[in-house]
Design an enzyme around this catalytic site. Structure first.
Site, mmCIF file in Angstrom:
data_model
loop_
_atom_site.group_PDB
_atom_site.id
_atom_site.type_symbol
_atom_site.label_atom_id
_atom_site.label_comp_id
_atom_site.label_asym_id
_atom_site.label_seq_id
_atom_site.Cartn_x
_atom_site.Cartn_y
_atom_site.Cartn_z
ATOM 1 N N TYR A 1 1.804 3.073 0.278
ATOM 2 C CA TYR A 1 2.747 3.024 0.803
ATOM 3 C C TYR A 1 4.154 2.513 0.381
ATOM 4 O O TYR A 1 3.220 1.005 0.546
ATOM 5 C CB TYR A 1 2.407 3.228 2.281
ATOM 6 C CG TYR A 1 3.967 2.782 3.311
ATOM 7 C CD1 TYR A 1 4.274 4.610 3.479
ATOM 8 C CD2 TYR A 1 4.417 1.805 3.508
ATOM 9 C CE1 TYR A 1 6.019 4.441 4.395
ATOM 10 C CE2 TYR A 1 5.592 2.060 4.681
ATOM 11 C CZ TYR A 1 6.375 2.999 4.844
ATOM 12 O OH TYR A 1 7.747 2.939 5.629
ATOM 13 N N ASP B 1 4.026 -3.466 -5.621
ATOM 14 C CA ASP B 1 4.222 -3.406 -3.895
ATOM 15 C C ASP B 1 2.939 -5.004 -2.857
ATOM 16 O O ASP B 1 2.475 -4.296 -2.866
ATOM 17 C CB ASP B 1 4.574 -2.306 -3.559
ATOM 18 C CG ASP B 1 5.181 -2.792 -1.827
ATOM 19 O OD1 ASP B 1 5.537 -3.610 -1.493
ATOM 20 O OD2 ASP B 1 5.398 -1.253 -1.314
ATOM 21 N N LYS C 1 6.796 -8.463 4.953
ATOM 22 C CA LYS C 1 6.013 -8.758 5.947
ATOM 23 C C LYS C 1 5.631 -10.446 6.159
ATOM 24 O O LYS C 1 5.958 -11.177 6.710
ATOM 25 C CB LYS C 1 3.662 -8.091 5.902
ATOM 26 C CG LYS C 1 4.201 -7.223 6.544
ATOM 27 C CD LYS C 1 3.469 -6.243 6.400
ATOM 28 C CE LYS C 1 3.796 -4.304 6.363
ATOM 29 N NZ LYS C 1 3.588 -2.772 5.938
HETATM 30 C C1 LIG Z 1 4.889 -2.505 5.304
HETATM 31 C C2 LIG Z 1 5.539 -2.425 3.739
HETATM 32 C C3 LIG Z 1 6.252 -1.605 3.547
HETATM 33 C C4 LIG Z 1 7.404 -1.059 3.963
HETATM 34 O O1 LIG Z 1 7.804 -2.771 4.925
HETATM 35 P P1 LIG Z 1 8.898 -2.684 5.712
HETATM 36 O O2 LIG Z 1 9.692 -3.321 6.812
HETATM 37 O O3 LIG Z 1 7.811 -1.812 7.477
HETATM 38 O O4 LIG Z 1 10.430 -1.896 5.520
HETATM 39 C C5 LIG Z 1 6.526 -1.657 1.977
HETATM 40 N N1 LIG Z 1 5.645 -1.803 1.039
HETATM 41 C C6 LIG Z 1 4.026 -1.746 1.846
HETATM 42 C C7 LIG Z 1 2.997 -2.044 0.437
HETATM 43 C C8 LIG Z 1 3.899 -1.961 2.850
HETATM 44 O O5 LIG Z 1 3.309 -2.720 3.886
#
Ligand SMILES: *Cc1c(COP(=O)(O)O)cnc(C)c1O
Length: 446
Positions: free
Chosen positions: A148, A243, A271
């Site tokens: 994701y 990511d 995060k």
């Molecule tokens: C949470 C997440 C996102 C999106 O981040 P948001 O702050 O919710 O937009 C993108 N990539 C990864 C791997 C994530 O865990």
């Protein structure tokens, strides 16, 4: 003030929420749709505990979906936010905490020389992909099913059927034309990568992957698979984007890159680097980052980007993690949790496998071995999890309201908390599986 929690208030508040917020929430998984029931409206949180509007306390393993590595309302963080807010909540100009947080990330992450701040993980990914396209002059983006990357239009694409690498839309409202520029592959498949590069390598701008896929269960990859990605990207001049929105500063200061000894061309963060405030970032070598406006032609901007209060929260978090050698502590606690939970799951009437890396853990319901692809997650996993989730919630323990979400340990968790989780889980398993007839119980081998 927030008012005093008392019985019945949480449900009343959620009924109100349903009127003015779609599904009663600001982000879909919070709505409990995949586990059923009514979300708790939260009054406050402290350490490893959240308290709802009824005054019920829950031992929390959600951690706001990953950011809260220090636990809720850590005094160091609260002080940092308070100090920063007193100086002003936004300047729309460079500030010290922003520069210091950039320096901290650059000093910590393999190959990183510059970063740009944004306000969410989604924004970080969207901007990193634009930068990759602008840098390479190519259009195609490769992603993996089971990863994701936020709700960017052209990444809301799931694997198509069979061998086709053309994805299918996983959201309404995304034009088909966007999807034509996205290729979706299965994780754990080196050959598929090589085949795709052989066919379209000169058109691929970027391959994006969570080096530690943690948004569709915890799908730990073979190091060789990630190394193949690195090799193929280098060979064909495509950029590799890690990511690290979950894994960055969660696994260690160098995230998944350091863990696997690989250097991506670009990395995205979110995060943990915001300590619970809205922060994202992306970065890479100076060579690539110089293509970003104002230095280069790739446009990217944000009114609240580098917000001083958020930067200070992130900075305080990362400094505290380093000073306290927190990753060692979290690894020890993680290992303890693994031992305790594995023992419980050994006795589970339904096959279940614990998967863990550092302070992230996930239970693969219905699996004997840890799945490495989204496609290998047992089809009954959700069914099992629904009962486990509510069994634990009833006992005052909060896991995420979806089988595909991982759990997080924080510095606020103790071995006692882990014991409580393990004991409650044992209790729940005994209760639900003794009273329910699961067809697979009958033919379970061993
Ligand atoms: C949470 C997440 C996102 C999106 O981040 P948001 O702050 O919710 O937009 C993108 N990539 C990864 C791997 C994530 O865990």
């Amino acid at each position: 003030m927030n008012g005093v929690p008392e019985s019945g208030q949480s449900e009343q508040w959620f009924a109100r929420a349903l009127k003015s917020l779609p599904g009663g929430v600001s982000s879909p998984v919070r709505a409990f749709r995949s586990v059923g029931g009514t979300p708790r409206v939260i009054h406050s949180a402290k350490g490893a505990e959240v308290i709802d509007e009824d005054g019920n306390k829950y031992l929390d393993f959600v951690g706001s979906w990953g950011p809260l590595i220090l636990g809720h309302a850590h005094p160091v963080l609260i002080q940092a936010v308070r100090d920063a807010a007193q100086r002003g909540t936004s300047f729309g100009a460079p500030s010290r905490p922003e520069i210091e947080l950039a320096e901290t990330i650059v000093a910590s992450y393999p190959g990183m020389e510059q970063v740009r701040f944004v306000s969410s993980g989604t924004e970080a990914v969207m901007s990193a992909v634009r930068l990759a396209r602008g840098t390479t002059g190519r259009d195609l983006v490769v992603k993996f099913s089971g990863c994701y990357h936020g709700h960017v239009d052209y990444l809301l694409v799931a694997a198509g059927s069979g061998l086709a690498t053309f994805g299918t839309l996983s959201s309404d409202g995304v034009p088909e034309a966007f999807v034509e520029l996205t290729r979706v592959l299965c994780l754990d498949d080196d050959e598929a990568i090589e085949m795709l590069f052989t066919k379209e390598g000169d058109k691929i701008a970027a391959v994006i992957i969570e080096p530690v896929p943690a948004n569709n269960g915890l799908l730990l990859q073979r190091p060789k698979f990630l190394a193949t990605l690195r090799e193929q990207c280098t060979k064909y001049g495509a950029l590799l984007i890690f990511d690290e929105v979950i894994s960055g500063f969660r696994l260690g200061a160098g995230g998944g890159a350091e863990h696997y000894g690989l250097k991506p061309d670009l990395a995205t963060f979110g995060k943990v680097i915001g300590g619970g405030m809205p922060v994202g970032a992306f970065g890479g070598s100076r060579e690539i980052m110089k293509n970003l406006a104002p230095e280069g032609g790739v446009y990217q901007a944000g009114t609240l980007s580098g917000n001083p209060v958020a930067m200070k929260a992130g900075l305080a978090t990362l400094q505290y993690l380093k000073e306290q050698h927190a990753w060692r502590t979290l690894e020890e606690l993680g290992r303890y949790a693994e031992e305790r939970l594995c023992k419980v799951l050994e006795k589970s009437p339904v096959q279940a496998r614990l998967v863990r890396i550092g302070s992230i853990f996930w239970i693969a319901w219905g699996s004997k071995i840890p799945p490495r692809t989204a496609e290998n997650i047992n089809e009954n996993a959700e069914l099992h999890y629904r009962k486990v989730f509510h069994g634990l919630l009833k006992r005052g323990i909060a896991l995420a309201p979806s089988v595909y979400e991982v759990s997080f340990l924080s510095l606020a968790h103790t071995k006692n908390d882990v014991d409580r989780l393990a004991e409650s889980l044992a209790d729940v398993l005994e209760e639900i599986f003794s009273e329910t007839n699961f067809p697979e119980n009958a033919d379970r081998t061993q």
